[in-house]
Write an enzyme that holds these catalytic residues in place. Sequence first.
Site, PDB file in Angstrom:
ATOM      1  N   PRO A  51       0.830  -1.200   0.000  1.00 52.15           N
ATOM      2  CA  PRO A  51       0.000   0.000   0.000  1.00 52.15           C
ATOM      3  C   PRO A  51       0.875   1.265   0.000  1.00 52.15           C
ATOM      4  O   PRO A  51       1.871   1.341   0.723  1.00 52.15           O
ATOM      5  CB  PRO A  51      -0.808  -0.116   1.297  1.00 52.15           C
ATOM      6  CG  PRO A  51      -0.778  -1.575   1.656  1.00 52.15           C
ATOM      7  CD  PRO A  51       0.560  -2.065   1.180  1.00 52.15           C
ATOM      8  N   PHE A  52       0.490   2.227  -0.822  1.00 51.90           N
ATOM      9  CA  PHE A  52       1.276   3.461  -0.992  1.00 51.90           C
ATOM     10  C   PHE A  52       0.298   4.635  -0.881  1.00 51.90           C
ATOM     11  O   PHE A  52      -0.657   4.744  -1.640  1.00 51.90           O
ATOM     12  CB  PHE A  52       1.922   3.434  -2.387  1.00 51.90           C
ATOM     13  CG  PHE A  52       2.922   4.520  -2.664  1.00 51.90           C
ATOM     14  CD1 PHE A  52       4.294   4.266  -2.589  1.00 51.90           C
ATOM     15  CD2 PHE A  52       2.510   5.798  -3.045  1.00 51.90           C
ATOM     16  CE1 PHE A  52       5.223   5.266  -2.882  1.00 51.90           C
ATOM     17  CE2 PHE A  52       3.424   6.796  -3.327  1.00 51.90           C
ATOM     18  CZ  PHE A  52       4.789   6.525  -3.253  1.00 51.90           C
ATOM     19  N   THR A 112       5.567   9.237   1.746  1.00 50.75           N
ATOM     20  CA  THR A 112       6.455  10.097   2.557  1.00 50.75           C
ATOM     21  C   THR A 112       7.100   9.318   3.713  1.00 50.75           C
ATOM     22  O   THR A 112       7.712   9.929   4.596  1.00 50.75           O
ATOM     23  CB  THR A 112       5.692  11.307   3.139  1.00 50.75           C
ATOM     24  OG1 THR A 112       4.697  10.818   4.050  1.00 50.75           O
ATOM     25  CG2 THR A 112       5.013  12.119   2.042  1.00 50.75           C
ATOM     26  N   SER A 113       6.958   8.016   3.708  1.00 51.25           N
ATOM     27  CA  SER A 113       7.576   7.193   4.758  1.00 51.25           C
ATOM     28  C   SER A 113       9.065   7.523   4.903  1.00 51.25           C
ATOM     29  O   SER A 113       9.761   7.710   3.904  1.00 51.25           O
ATOM     30  CB  SER A 113       7.422   5.713   4.386  1.00 51.25           C
ATOM     31  OG  SER A 113       8.216   4.914   5.233  1.00 51.25           O
ATOM     32  N   GLU A 117       0.628  -0.440   9.273  1.00 53.95           N
ATOM     33  CA  GLU A 117       1.693  -0.201   8.283  1.00 53.95           C
ATOM     34  C   GLU A 117       1.539  -1.061   7.021  1.00 53.95           C
ATOM     35  O   GLU A 117       2.523  -1.561   6.468  1.00 53.95           O
ATOM     36  CB  GLU A 117       3.076  -0.396   8.933  1.00 53.95           C
ATOM     37  CG  GLU A 117       3.305   0.581  10.086  1.00 53.95           C
ATOM     38  CD  GLU A 117       4.756   0.708  10.504  1.00 53.95           C
ATOM     39  OE1 GLU A 117       5.650   0.467   9.677  1.00 53.95           O
ATOM     40  OE2 GLU A 117       4.996   1.094  11.670  1.00 53.95           O
ATOM     41  N   GLY A 167      -3.958  -5.161   5.946  1.00 55.84           N
ATOM     42  CA  GLY A 167      -5.024  -4.857   5.007  1.00 55.84           C
ATOM     43  C   GLY A 167      -4.795  -3.485   4.396  1.00 55.84           C
ATOM     44  O   GLY A 167      -3.821  -2.799   4.733  1.00 55.84           O
ATOM     45  N   ILE A 169      -6.402   0.103   4.154  1.00 50.00           N
ATOM     46  CA  ILE A 169      -7.404   0.991   4.733  1.00 50.00           C
ATOM     47  C   ILE A 169      -8.030   1.768   3.569  1.00 50.00           C
ATOM     48  O   ILE A 169      -7.304   2.370   2.762  1.00 50.00           O
ATOM     49  CB  ILE A 169      -6.754   1.962   5.741  1.00 50.00           C
ATOM     50  CG1 ILE A 169      -6.062   1.181   6.856  1.00 50.00           C
ATOM     51  CG2 ILE A 169      -7.785   2.942   6.306  1.00 50.00           C
ATOM     52  CD1 ILE A 169      -4.969   1.958   7.581  1.00 50.00           C
ATOM     53  N   TYR A 218      13.027  15.088  19.626  1.00 42.74           N
ATOM     54  CA  TYR A 218      13.235  14.873  18.184  1.00 42.74           C
ATOM     55  C   TYR A 218      14.607  15.458  17.858  1.00 42.74           C
ATOM     56  O   TYR A 218      14.887  16.609  18.189  1.00 42.74           O
ATOM     57  CB  TYR A 218      12.120  15.626  17.475  1.00 42.74           C
ATOM     58  CG  TYR A 218      12.072  15.581  15.969  1.00 42.74           C
ATOM     59  CD1 TYR A 218      11.160  14.753  15.322  1.00 42.74           C
ATOM     60  CD2 TYR A 218      12.863  16.408  15.187  1.00 42.74           C
ATOM     61  CE1 TYR A 218      11.065  14.729  13.942  1.00 42.74           C
ATOM     62  CE2 TYR A 218      12.773  16.396  13.800  1.00 42.74           C
ATOM     63  CZ  TYR A 218      11.867  15.555  13.188  1.00 42.74           C
ATOM     64  OH  TYR A 218      11.760  15.551  11.816  1.00 42.74           O
TER      65      TYR A 218
END
Length: 535
Positions: free
Chosen positions: A124-125, A129-130, A258, A262, A264, A454
Amino acid sequence: MSTRATSIWGWGYADKFPDTGTRRSLAEHVSPLLGGPSLEPHEPATALRLPSPRVAPPASLAALCSVDEADRAAHTYGKGYGDLVRGFHGDFSSAPDFVARPRSEEDVRAIMDWCGDHHVALIPFGGGTSVVRGVEAAIGQGFRGAVSLDLRRLDRVIEVDPISRSARIQAGATGPVLESQLASHGFTLRHFPQSFEFSTLGGWIATRAGGHFATLYTHIDDLVQSTRMLTPRGLYETRRLPASGAGPAPDRLVLGSEGTLGVITEAWVRLQSRPRFRASASVHFSEFDAAVRAVRELSQSGLHPSNCRLLDAQESFLNGVAGDGSCVLVLAFESADHPLHAWMERALAITASHGGECREGARYRSDEPGAQSRASGAAESWRSAFIEAPYLQNVMVSLGVIADTFETACTWDRFDSLHGAILEAVRGALERICGGGTVSCRFTHVYPDGPAPYYTFLGPAKRGGELEQWMALKQAASEAISAHGGTITHHHAVGRLHRPWYDRERPEPFALALKAVKGALDPQGILNPGVLVGP
Ligand SMILES: Cc1cc2nc3c(=O)[nH]c(=O)nc-3n(C[C@H](O)[C@H](O)[C@H](O)COP(=O)(O)OP(=O)(O)OC[C@H]3O[C@@H](n4cnc5c(N)ncnc54)[C@H](O)[C@@H]3O)c2cc1C
């Protein structure tokens, strides 16, 4: 849908990559930060190196599929540092065999069935932006091929329920696309990750993304009312409820899945009225430790600022917020209902009690007619630096500078030791691997029981060895996080990059349970192999 071309290898719009002269002058500003190495801009490869496709789309799905090389290349990676470097050099060796763009849930079902029947991996794409190698078809030898399932044609707000302030939205809608549709109903989701412009609702849910709010509604989890996911075993749809105590929550399996359980396709999400009242302030501290104590008290005060971002001295300098060595707390409140003077005044009293100085005073804005509206100085500088930062990473790659970020969360009692260990590990690794560099810290989110720090690190790369050097730095940071009680990710997700540390972090019985769930929902293991569970 925008027709402006996006970069195949880098972040964002292709036309925002500066010319060689501009990059050369940027190099003059960056070099002193890194101890003065000579930085020469290189140009991105024009030839794309991709393997030949192993499988082709069947005739029944051909209208939804693309075998175009540029399309396959644009779906090979996410937008992490390692992705940018490989793309910059024209290396698209883990490209999917083709890209499928479903227009409906029936299309998703047809593609999923075909992949199951032919033992082809399905990735799934969303917006791609991963930063954790979540969309890369690095699937090993066990499959006949891989398909990238681009969901961005599923981009509609289908239904708005103004009574319960919720909306049913398709998973492929990007931030601006869904916000513009919600605006016509007078609502907003107000989930603004830094990648907002390109990332999608489905991607946010699948990765448990962290958004705009620094306190209270920090993750998309808090805004999801129900989910709809197609699995190889059938439809997984949860009931719309404000809350429930009925056993383990079905939505919790979808959030953070992730792409492994499935696809989404839709979610009902909680909306908010558009804020009319805003208050902002920047508070300077001469000592980081005092600023941390102030933020802790604020996070435990029940005031719930919408923004509570503490930048250390280096981060304040890099973002153009302060150049005098002080740390800056960017503070904001917002409301659709009431003016915010009382909240801001109490927050500033807390920060003052820890030595914080609000040099420019608080600023208040309101949409009410005739109300005073003033833009905020340091807060505005920080905001524009925040939006432009990903474009700067493209430039760093071209200059041969390793530039990346990582994040974690821990309880307040552990923060000092975790932070110290991270700084020591990353500074040491930068010295060893790059011969120098810099690491800085900010808090993106804060909770009554702990912060989410961060980190940004920069170091001069040895050309040609960028990936190995970056991985060694990432390893040093991740080991320090793991050893000192942090989580391997507060919001960037696990993907393929964080998998070794994620495996260590989760309880073993949970790993077994997740594996069983994967086996039940995706018995052939075609969905995003290698992420979260399995080899
Ligand atoms: C410059 C930059 C800034 C960023 N800022 C933030 C930030 O502020 N907060 C934050 O949380 N993250 C941030 N990220 C990381 C990234 O944007 C998030 O992880 C985001 O949620 C990914 O959304 P996407 O739509 O791009 O998903 P993708 O990158 O396309 O996919 C991410 C994962 O979700 C899966 N997936 C995507 N869509 C679906 C779907 N419909 N069904 C099932 N699985 C799906 C994929 O298979 C993959 O595993 C940032 C990344 C960059 C490059």
